[in-house]
Design an enzyme around this catalytic site. Structure first.
Site, PDB file in Angstrom:
ATOM      1  N   TYR A   1     131.665 -76.671 104.097  1.00 56.37           N
ATOM      2  CA  TYR A   1     133.212 -76.875 105.072  1.00 56.37           C
ATOM      3  C   TYR A   1     133.672 -78.152 104.740  1.00 56.37           C
ATOM      4  O   TYR A   1     133.237 -78.966 104.100  1.00 56.37           O
ATOM      5  CB  TYR A   1     132.841 -76.832 106.620  1.00 56.37           C
ATOM      6  CG  TYR A   1     132.049 -78.073 106.956  1.00 56.37           C
ATOM      7  CD1 TYR A   1     132.368 -79.361 107.455  1.00 56.37           C
ATOM      8  CD2 TYR A   1     130.343 -78.051 107.139  1.00 56.37           C
ATOM      9  CE1 TYR A   1     131.534 -80.497 107.668  1.00 56.37           C
ATOM     10  CE2 TYR A   1     129.681 -78.930 107.384  1.00 56.37           C
ATOM     11  CZ  TYR A   1     130.322 -80.327 107.850  1.00 56.37           C
ATOM     12  OH  TYR A   1     129.518 -81.618 108.153  1.00 56.37           O
TER      13      TYR A   1
ATOM     14  N   ASP B   1     126.304 -86.497 118.613  1.00 56.80           N
ATOM     15  CA  ASP B   1     126.897 -85.384 117.452  1.00 56.80           C
ATOM     16  C   ASP B   1     128.258 -85.807 117.136  1.00 56.80           C
ATOM     17  O   ASP B   1     128.872 -84.827 116.387  1.00 56.80           O
ATOM     18  CB  ASP B   1     126.474 -83.948 117.854  1.00 56.80           C
ATOM     19  CG  ASP B   1     126.520 -83.005 116.435  1.00 56.80           C
ATOM     20  OD1 ASP B   1     126.296 -83.752 115.241  1.00 56.80           O
ATOM     21  OD2 ASP B   1     127.091 -81.872 116.725  1.00 56.80           O
TER      22      ASP B   1
HETATM   23  O1  LIG Z   1     125.607 -77.183 113.350  1.00 53.27           O
HETATM   24  C1  LIG Z   1     126.354 -77.828 112.574  1.00 53.27           C
HETATM   25  O2  LIG Z   1     127.230 -77.357 112.068  1.00 53.27           O
HETATM   26  C2  LIG Z   1     126.131 -79.279 112.182  1.00 53.27           C
HETATM   27  C3  LIG Z   1     126.474 -79.536 110.963  1.00 53.27           C
HETATM   28  C4  LIG Z   1     126.074 -80.741 110.504  1.00 53.27           C
HETATM   29  C5  LIG Z   1     126.330 -81.456 109.201  1.00 53.27           C
HETATM   30  O3  LIG Z   1     127.078 -80.774 108.611  1.00 53.27           O
HETATM   31  O4  LIG Z   1     125.515 -82.424 108.776  1.00 53.27           O
HETATM   32  O5  LIG Z   1     125.410 -81.643 111.244  1.00 53.27           O
HETATM   33  C6  LIG Z   1     124.974 -81.135 112.460  1.00 53.27           C
HETATM   34  O6  LIG Z   1     124.268 -82.104 113.248  1.00 53.27           O
HETATM   35  C7  LIG Z   1     125.266 -79.915 113.046  1.00 53.27           C
END
Ligand SMILES: O=C(O)c1cc(C(=O)O)oc(=O)c1
Length: 309
Positions: free
Chosen positions: A50, A258
């Site tokens: 992404y 987060d």
């Molecule tokens: O569930 C997610 O999309 C996500 C992604 C990331 C990351 O891209 O590092 O980190 C997270 O803690 C959760």
């Protein structure tokens, strides 16, 4: 100007979060947050799944102060792959108030690991969420785990609840402290005392080196309500799961915002209201202090912890 174009439908982090009503204890640690770029300075990795909006260290630390936290643990986001420069830059500009969790490849040198340690990195993240990363062979991960163990680091694991049976043998063979991201992503449509979440609790019960972040209700919730518009009782469907973990393992839980909340599709929470979620899952001042201060300090700043005899 960054040359990066955000993933279609990307939700940016919430600007102007409310002031939490819940006052976090002095010295509280936001033990799971990220920085994204900025892409013009720290390019996103070619192998990323992404492309986010930018979320800089200055913006992260402004949020920390606004919410009343004292410190952060900055976890390497998958959009930066194994290029830890943005995360490390955030640590070295934190005035000692941030520690980090990196993503490394088997090819990482001892000198690179030591430099990261000196910057404040204390763990590596192994990610098993298929939409976020390509598979890394388990023997490579085990080799990395053995190397970082010598530095006193721990392993952070991110996986979906349905994959725990398959990953069990690998996880339970890890030689370090093991920290599970977001409670192993339970399906909160299923009962809290059903077999899926029981397996997760058994994982923690049988393995005292396993810790859990009781974070991300905004990601796990199915029925909400969302942490928006002053909602003081957000994400009620997640509460029984998180409360259960906090109550059973009060000395092995961590909490984090987060922020900047990668990949949320439905809504972006008001981070002030996310903090107001905490007393619903850590229901006494004693549990709150363990969750927000004592546990993260023991794991990330042990040299500052005085042992009472
Ligand atoms: O569930 C997610 O999309 C996500 C992604 C990331 C990351 O891209 O590092 O980190 C997270 O803690 C959760």
């Amino acid at each position: 100007m960054s040359e990066f174009t955000k993933t279609p439908g990307w939700l940016d982090w919430y600007t102007g979060p409310s002031k939490p009503r819940f006052q976090v204890p002095a010295g509280a640690v936001d033990a799971h947050c990220h920085v994204f770029g900025p892409g013009a300075e720290f390019p996103y990795a070619p192998e990323r799944k992404y492309t986010p909006c930018d979320a800089s260290k200055a913006q992260l630390y402004a949020l920390r102060d606004h919410l009343g936290f004292a410190r952060n643990v900055v976890v390497q986001a998958t959009c930066h792959g194994a290029d830890n420069r943005a995360m490390v830059d955030a640590l070295v500009h934190s005035g000692g108030k941030a520690r980090g969790v990196a993503t490394v490849k088997r090819s990482v040198t001892d000198e690179e690991l030591q430099a990261m340690h000196d910057a404040g990195v204390r763990g590596v993240r192994f990610n098993f969420v298929k939409r976020l990363v390509d598979f890394t062979p388990k023997d490579e991960l085990m080799e990395i785990a053995a190397r970082i163990h010598k530095l006193g680091w721990h392993v952070v694991i991110y996986f979906e609840a349905v994959d725990l049976p398959e990953l069990w043998d690998f996880f339970t063979a890890l030689p370090t402290t093991v920290v599970v991201d977001h409670m192993g992503r339970p399906d909160v449509n299923k009962p809290v005392d059903g077999p899926e979440f029981e397996l997760f609790l058994k994982f923690m019960r049988q393995h005292p080196n396993v810790w859990s972040k009781v974070s991300c209700p905004e990601r796990l919730s199915v029925t909400g309500p969302k942490a928006l518009n002053g909602e003081q009782n957000a994400y009620t469907d997640v509460i029984p799961f998180a409360r259960r973990v906090v109550q059973e393992f009060p000395d092995r839980v961590l909490w984090g915002t987060d922020w900047p909340h990668p990949n949320l599709k439905d809504h972006m929470p008001d981070d002030g209201l996310l903090v107001d979620f905490i007393p619903h899952i850590a229901t006494t001042p004693e549990l709150q202090k363990k969750l927000l201060v004592d546990n993260p300090m023991r794991l990330y700043w042990p040299e500052e912890v005085t042992v009472e005899d």
